[in-house]
Structures are given as structure tokens and as C-alpha cells.
Design an enzyme around this catalytic site. Structure first.
Site, PDB file in Angstrom:
ATOM      1  CE  LYS A 144      -1.880   2.845   2.789  1.00 30.94           C
ATOM      2  NZ  LYS A 144      -1.918   4.140   2.055  1.00 30.94           N
ATOM      3  N   GLY A 163       6.956   4.484   8.290  1.00 32.00           N
ATOM      4  CA  GLY A 163       6.109   5.658   8.476  1.00 32.00           C
ATOM      5  C   GLY A 163       6.291   6.236   9.861  1.00 32.00           C
ATOM      6  CB  SER A 164       4.162   8.483  11.822  1.00 37.34           C
ATOM      7  OG  SER A 164       2.975   7.728  11.864  1.00 37.34           O
ATOM      8  CB  THR A 165       7.042   6.930  16.130  1.00 40.07           C
ATOM      9  OG1 THR A 165       8.346   7.001  15.548  1.00 40.07           O
ATOM     10  CG2 THR A 165       7.124   6.194  17.454  1.00 40.07           C
ATOM     11  CD  GLU A 166      -0.171   9.568  15.927  1.00 39.43           C
ATOM     12  OE1 GLU A 166       0.429  10.329  15.144  1.00 39.43           O
ATOM     13  OE2 GLU A 166      -1.350   9.733  16.261  1.00 39.43           O
ATOM     14  N   GLY A 219       3.187   3.254  13.719  1.00 34.32           N
ATOM     15  CA  GLY A 219       3.984   2.049  13.997  1.00 34.32           C
ATOM     16  C   GLY A 219       3.560   1.407  15.317  1.00 34.32           C
ATOM     17  CB  CYS A 273      12.980   8.177   8.570  1.00 30.88           C
ATOM     18  SG  CYS A 273      13.822   7.148   7.381  1.00 30.88           S
TER      19      CYS A 273
HETATM   20  P1  NDP Z   1       1.861   7.741   8.467  1.00 25.65           P
HETATM   21  O1  NDP Z   1       2.636   6.891   9.380  1.00 25.65           O
HETATM   22  O2  NDP Z   1       0.450   8.053   8.789  1.00 25.65           O
HETATM   23  O3  NDP Z   1       1.825   7.077   7.006  1.00 25.65           O
HETATM   24  C1  NDP Z   1       2.669   6.070   6.533  1.00 25.65           C
HETATM   25  C2  NDP Z   1       1.851   5.039   5.758  1.00 25.65           C
HETATM   26  O4  NDP Z   1       0.970   4.344   6.628  1.00 25.65           O
HETATM   27  C3  NDP Z   1       0.940   5.623   4.679  1.00 25.65           C
HETATM   28  O5  NDP Z   1       0.842   4.724   3.600  1.00 25.65           O
HETATM   29  C4  NDP Z   1      -0.376   5.750   5.423  1.00 25.65           C
HETATM   30  O6  NDP Z   1      -1.485   5.874   4.581  1.00 25.65           O
HETATM   31  C5  NDP Z   1      -0.392   4.468   6.201  1.00 25.65           C
HETATM   32  N1  NDP Z   1      -1.237   4.456   7.394  1.00 25.65           N
HETATM   33  C6  NDP Z   1      -1.797   5.505   8.055  1.00 25.65           C
HETATM   34  N2  NDP Z   1      -2.482   5.063   9.139  1.00 25.65           N
HETATM   35  C7  NDP Z   1      -2.357   3.713   9.152  1.00 25.65           C
HETATM   36  C8  NDP Z   1      -2.828   2.693  10.030  1.00 25.65           C
HETATM   37  N3  NDP Z   1      -3.549   2.971  11.099  1.00 25.65           N
HETATM   38  N4  NDP Z   1      -2.501   1.412   9.765  1.00 25.65           N
HETATM   39  C9  NDP Z   1      -1.733   1.097   8.696  1.00 25.65           C
HETATM   40  N5  NDP Z   1      -1.253   2.038   7.820  1.00 25.65           N
HETATM   41  C10 NDP Z   1      -1.560   3.321   8.050  1.00 25.65           C
HETATM   42  O7  NDP Z   1       2.647   9.062   8.223  1.00 25.65           O
HETATM   43  P2  NDP Z   1       2.081  10.476   7.690  1.00 25.65           P
HETATM   44  O8  NDP Z   1       2.132  10.418   6.231  1.00 25.65           O
HETATM   45  O9  NDP Z   1       0.754  10.781   8.297  1.00 25.65           O
HETATM   46  O10 NDP Z   1       3.154  11.479   8.271  1.00 25.65           O
HETATM   47  C11 NDP Z   1       3.059  11.915   9.628  1.00 25.65           C
HETATM   48  C12 NDP Z   1       4.435  12.069  10.233  1.00 25.65           C
HETATM   49  O11 NDP Z   1       5.080  10.820  10.272  1.00 25.65           O
HETATM   50  C13 NDP Z   1       5.378  12.955   9.429  1.00 25.65           C
HETATM   51  O12 NDP Z   1       5.205  14.285   9.747  1.00 25.65           O
HETATM   52  C14 NDP Z   1       6.715  12.426   9.859  1.00 25.65           C
HETATM   53  O13 NDP Z   1       7.102  13.041  11.056  1.00 25.65           O
HETATM   54  C15 NDP Z   1       6.465  10.961  10.083  1.00 25.65           C
HETATM   55  N6  NDP Z   1       6.864  10.130   8.931  1.00 25.65           N
HETATM   56  C16 NDP Z   1       7.979   9.374   9.029  1.00 25.65           C
HETATM   57  C17 NDP Z   1       8.384   8.625   7.951  1.00 25.65           C
HETATM   58  C18 NDP Z   1       9.609   7.802   8.005  1.00 25.65           C
HETATM   59  O14 NDP Z   1      10.137   7.455   6.953  1.00 25.65           O
HETATM   60  N7  NDP Z   1      10.071   7.420   9.154  1.00 25.65           N
HETATM   61  C19 NDP Z   1       7.668   8.625   6.679  1.00 25.65           C
HETATM   62  C20 NDP Z   1       6.470   9.415   6.700  1.00 25.65           C
HETATM   63  C21 NDP Z   1       6.116  10.146   7.783  1.00 25.65           C
HETATM   64  P3  NDP Z   1      -1.921   7.369   4.118  1.00 25.65           P
HETATM   65  O15 NDP Z   1      -0.853   7.883   3.240  1.00 25.65           O
HETATM   66  O16 NDP Z   1      -3.182   7.206   3.399  1.00 25.65           O
HETATM   67  O17 NDP Z   1      -2.085   8.167   5.390  1.00 25.65           O
END
Ligand code: NDP
Length: 487
Positions: free
Chosen positions: A193, A245-248, A250, A301
Site C-alpha cells: 500500500k 512511516g510515523s512512530t505513532e 507504527g 526519517c
Molecule cells: P503515516 O505513518 O500516517 O503514514 C505512513 C503510511 O501508513 C501511509 O501509507 C499511510 O497511509 C499508512 N497508514 C496511516 N495510518 C495507518 C494505520 N492505522 N494502519 C496502517 N497504515 C496506516 O505518516 P504520515 O504520512 O501521516 O506522516 C506523519 C508524520 O510521520 C510525518 O510528519 C513524519 O514526522 C512521520 N513520517 C515518518 C516517515 C519515516 O520514513 N520514518 C515517513 C512518513 C512520515 P496514508 O498515506 O493514506 O495516510
């Protein structure tokens, strides 16, 4: 030979516009989900718009996967795992992976332009970093596909089954390659995804996968939002989950997977320290600081978002850094001279604005070079905060934007204590002339990756990943393969 006249005193060299043509890319008005080797609409007909963040121009309508689509994709992946891809000899899997790698190279300009349009990153980065590294990941893992018995995983290493993979928007194609290549090399099938704001290069990769003739269902790509990601990671038919993705989010996934026996790797956020000692080659260090935090608009990241500079050279480094930032060019991501592109989304821009406002409110000094921001699209100037203390939010929270927080230290022990004063543990940088100090520091810095006298170096053979709130598991190298092998 013509002698170019030197610029008049006080005047600056100006670059003529050098936009990459977007003719090479043909964007369809609408895209379906890629399930079982075919593009298909979402079961409930839903779709969303993907935008060019540099102009806010709509690029395409993209299918939004729902629960029924996740079911279909996981079933297709299971079938391919049991009947075609899973039982296939490694030598044959390798041929398909080489084919994908070569197709990415052949279509490199198309991938680069599409990535810059959908993500907002400068074309020189998508062209020189994202796309070549994505091809390199498929080449590297193709080499492993027929050698797994010799990789120390036992005499008959077995794949896990169906991998559910969720990726972010900061390196859309590259993160897809990081996830798919090792999974496929080890004999797993995948449901991927992409992020909602950057689906287009994953869909072009789906086209490449179709052309490369992979058995239907081996790779399935579901565009959609967080709910689609959630449905995928909690699907009982998925054997392995990989998330970046985000720690939250994760942490949410970790809670959902706990006790299910399914394998999980998490690559989450960071707040890396880039540590500059007074004996460092300062001009190189300044380039490393710029690369560390302004590469990809700081949407990285492992970005070196906290500069720790030894007090004796702090003013000098800050002066040189500001001078260098004055030469960065912000603007059209498709212009080959652009250094800083657009912020990926309105939501991300809001977050950067919120955190930088908190930096000022808490008393740090904010500075940006003179720079005209385009009127349409999402933009933020390169920004440096000095006078930052460890308690400031801008020193603790991941901003994920072109914003550097500068702190100082006097002794190596203080540098280590400050660098480690974060819940994250993904990456760090060390700049010094002394090899022994590099080793001393790397033994003490609590982060998965430490770069010495360089920053943001990536190679498919080199494992990447963190610990603590930056996640667990590695991607790349033999360690990355282990995450997709049973045992
Ligand atoms: P997210 O963690 O929300 O998104 C990463 C991926 O997970 C996207 O494909 C997202 O879909 C998907 N996703 C969102 N919620 C869920 C869930 N509950 N279960 C499974 N998958 C999910 O990051 P954001 O894009 O909202 O960014 C927010 C913050 O996170 C940024 O400001 C940054 O600080 C951090 N971040 C860190 C990254 C890294 O590489 N470590 C990468 C991206 C963000 P969708 O795109 O539709 O929301």
C-alpha cells in the site's frame, strides 16, 4: 574558446530556467488497483485525487481500496505463493527481478519526472538518487534469489508467505523497491500500500511488473488511505508485515500484531544528531549538514535534524552554513537546478509551521535565507534555529521538513549525551579528522546507522534500520533478507 566575463562586483550569477520536460510521462485520468496482475476499480467504486504539491494541480483520480479489495489482493497473493512464485526455483525468480531492475533503468526518466510531479522533490534527486537506488535494490536482490542456501539461513531457507507492506510518501518508488525486492527474492508474494499523496510511481512500477511477466498475484498494489493500510496489516491472511512511516502508526500496528505470531518490521521516525567536532574539515561538514537536513526538503526519517557543533567552532560553522544556504535554489521541482522542492502536502506543511512556531515561542532564534516562495503549492524555506536547548520541542520532535536545530557541546562526552537524548535511535553523523574519535563515538551513539564524514549514504548491500522509537528490523543487505525468511 570564449572568455566569460566575471560578474560585476555585487551582482550574482543567475541561472536560466532548465525545466525537465514532462512530455515523457503520460498520466492517465484514472487508475485502478493492481490485483492479480490486472488493473481493476475498487469494489465500492471509490477513488481520490492525487495532486502536484508544487502547484496544487490535480494529476489523476486513483482507486481507493476498501476491505473487500484487501481480501481480493491477499487471496491473489496467497494463490501465487502456493502455486507459482512460492515453488519457483530461485534462478527463475532472479530473472524476473533482473527484468524489473532493467525496466526501471530503461524508463528512468519517466519514473523520475513522475516522482517529482507527484511528490514535489527536485528532479535532480529523483533522477540521481531515488530511481537509480530503486533499480539497484532489484539488481542486488536478484543476485540473492538463487544463493539463499549459502547465506547462513540454513540449508533450505523458506519464505514466510504473503507480505503486507505499507510505505510512506517521502521516497515513494524507493520505499516500494526496499519492500518488494527482498520479499520477492526470498520467495514471498506481496500486497503493497503506497501513501495516499504519492501513488503514481508505485502504479508505474505495477505496469513494469506486468510487463516483466511476473505470475499474476505475485505483487498486488492497493492505493488508498490509512484505513486501507489498517485493513491490510490486520488481515489474518498476511504472514509478514513491513511498515515504514510515523512512530505513532507504527505503535498502533505493533499493538494490532501483538500475540498473532505474525512477523513484523517497523522503520519509523528519527531525530538524528549530526555531530561536528572542531577538528573536522569544516567546508565538507557544512556540505554534510546541508545534505543531512535539506535533502528531500528534510522529509527523511534519518535526516540530520539536530546539528551538534563544538562550541569553539560554532560561530564559524553557523556563518558558513548561512552563506551556503543563501545559494540554495528553491522552486520548480522539475527544474534541474532546483535544490529545494515543494513540501509534500498541506497537512505536512501545517505540521512544519506548527513546530517552527513553537521553536520561536520557546525562545530559539529563527533564520532563513532571503527566498521568494511560489504563490501556489506547499512551500517552506530552508530554516535554521540557533540557541536551541534540549527541552525545546524542535530539538525533540520529528519535524520532517527543511528545519535544522543547532545545539552546541564542549566535550565528546557531552556530545554523546546530547546526541542520545532522544527517544529515537535511527541514525547519526560524526565529523572529525580523527579515526579513533569516530570509533569512540560510534561505540557510544545509540542509533542503527552512523555516518562518519559523510551523511545520507545508502546502498542496497548495507542494512538500514533503527531501534527504540525508530522501530526494529533491518532493510538492505543480508540482514534485510532475514526479515522475509522463516526461522
Ligand atoms: P503515516 O505513518 O500516517 O503514514 C505512513 C503510511 O501508513 C501511509 O501509507 C499511510 O497511509 C499508512 N497508514 C496511516 N495510518 C495507518 C494505520 N492505522 N494502519 C496502517 N497504515 C496506516 O505518516 P504520515 O504520512 O501521516 O506522516 C506523519 C508524520 O510521520 C510525518 O510528519 C513524519 O514526522 C512521520 N513520517 C515518518 C516517515 C519515516 O520514513 N520514518 C515517513 C512518513 C512520515 P496514508 O498515506 O493514506 O495516510
Amino acid at each position: 574558446m570564449v572568455d566569460a566575463a566575471p560578474p560585476a562586483p555585487g551582482s550574482a550569477w543567475e541561472y536560466a530556467p532548465a525545466p525537465e520536460s514532462r512530455e515523457i510521462v503520460s498520466i492517465a485520468p484514472g487508475y485502478g488497483l493492481f490485483i492479480n496482475g490486472e488493473f481493476t476499480p475498487a469494489a465500492d467504486g471509490k477513488h481520490f485525487t492525487t495532486l502536484n504539491p508544487a502547484t496544487e494541480e490535480p494529476l489523476a483520480e486513483v482507486a481507493e481500496a476498501g476491505v473487500r479489495d484487501v481480501d481480493r489482493a491477499v487471496a491473489a497473493a496467497r494463490d501465487a505463493f502456493e502455486r507459482t512464485w512460492g515453488p519457483m526455483p530461485g534462478t527463475d525468480r532472479a530473472k524476473y527481478l533482473y527484468r524489473i531492475a532493467r525496466a526501471i533503468q530503461e524508463r528512468a526518466r519517466e519514473f523520475a519526472v513522475l516522482e517529482s510531479l507527484d511528490n514535489g522533490k527536485p528532479i535532480k534527486e529523483s533522477r540521481d538518487v531515488d530511481v537509480p537506488l530503486a533499480a539497484a535494490h532489484f539488481f542486488y536482490h536478484a543476485g540473492w534469489a538463487d544463493k539463499l542456501e549459502h547465506a547462513g539461513f540454513g540449508p533450505q531457507p523458506r519464505p514466510l508467505g504473503v507480505a503486507g507492506q505499507v510505505i510512506p510518501w517521502n521516497f515513494p518508488l524507493l520505499m516500494a523497491a526496499w519492500k518488494l525486492a527482498p520479499a520477492l527474492a526470498a520467495g514471498n508474494t506481496c500486497v503493497l500500500k503506497p501513501a495516499e499523496t504519492t501513488p503514481l510511481t508505485a502504479l508505474l512500477l505495477a505496469e513494469v511488473i506486468q510487463q516483466a511477466g511476473l505470475p499474476p498475484g505475485t505483487v498486488n498494489i492497493l492505493t488508498g488511505d490509512g484505513a486501507a493500510g489498517q485493513a491490510l496489516v490486520s488481515h489474518p491472511g498476511v504472514d509478514k508485515i513491513a511498515f515504514t512511516g510515523s512512530t505513532e502508526v507504527g505503535k498502533e500496528i505493533l499493538r494490532a500484531v501483538a500475540g498473532t505470531g505474525r512477523k513484523l518490521t517497523l522503520e519509523l521516525g528519527g531525530k538524528a544528531a549530526n555531530v561536528v567536532f572542531d577538528d573536522a574539515p569544516l567546508d565538507q561538514a557544512v556540505e554534510g549538514i546541508v545534505n543531512g537536513i535539506f535533502f528531500n526538503q528534510g522529509h527523511v526519517c534519518c535526516a540530520g535534524s539536530r546539528l551538534l557543533v563544538q562550541e569553539s567552532v560554532a560561530d564559524l560553522v553557523l556563518d558558513r552554513l548561512k552563506r551556503r544556504l543563501g545559494t540554495l535554489r528553491l522552486g520548480d521541482p522539475l527544474d534541474k537546478n532546483t535544490d529545494i522542492g515543494a513540501i509534500n502536502s498541506r497537512q505536512q506543511l501545517d505540521k512544519i509551521e506548527r513546530l517552527t512556531a513553537a521553536g520561536e515561542a520557546e525562545g530559539a532564534q529563527r533564520w532563513s535565507p532571503p527566498c521568494v516562495l511560489p504563490t501556489a503549492g506547499y512551500w517552506f524555506p530552508p530554516t535554521v534555529f540557533s540557541g536551541v536547548s534540549q527541552s525545546h520541542r524542535i530539538a525533540r520532535e520529528e519535524i520532517f521538513g527543511p528545519v535544522l536545530s543547532v545545539l552546541t557541546f564542549r566535550t565528546p562526552e557531552e556530545a554523546v549525551a546530547k546526541a542520545n537524548n532522544t527517544p529515537y535511535g535511527l541514525s547519526a553523523g560524526v565529523w572529525t579528522d580523527k579515526g579513533s574519535r569516530i570509533l569512540w563515538m560510534t561505540q557510544r551513539l545509540r542509533s542503527g546507522v552512523v555516518w562518519a564524514n559523510t551523511y545520507n549514504r545508502f546502498d542496497p548491500a548495507s542494512p538500514f534500520g533503527g531501534y527504540r522509537e525508530s522501530g526494529f528490523g533491518r532493510e538492505g543487505g543480508r540482514h534485510g533478507l532475514a526479515a522475509y525468511i522463516d526461522g
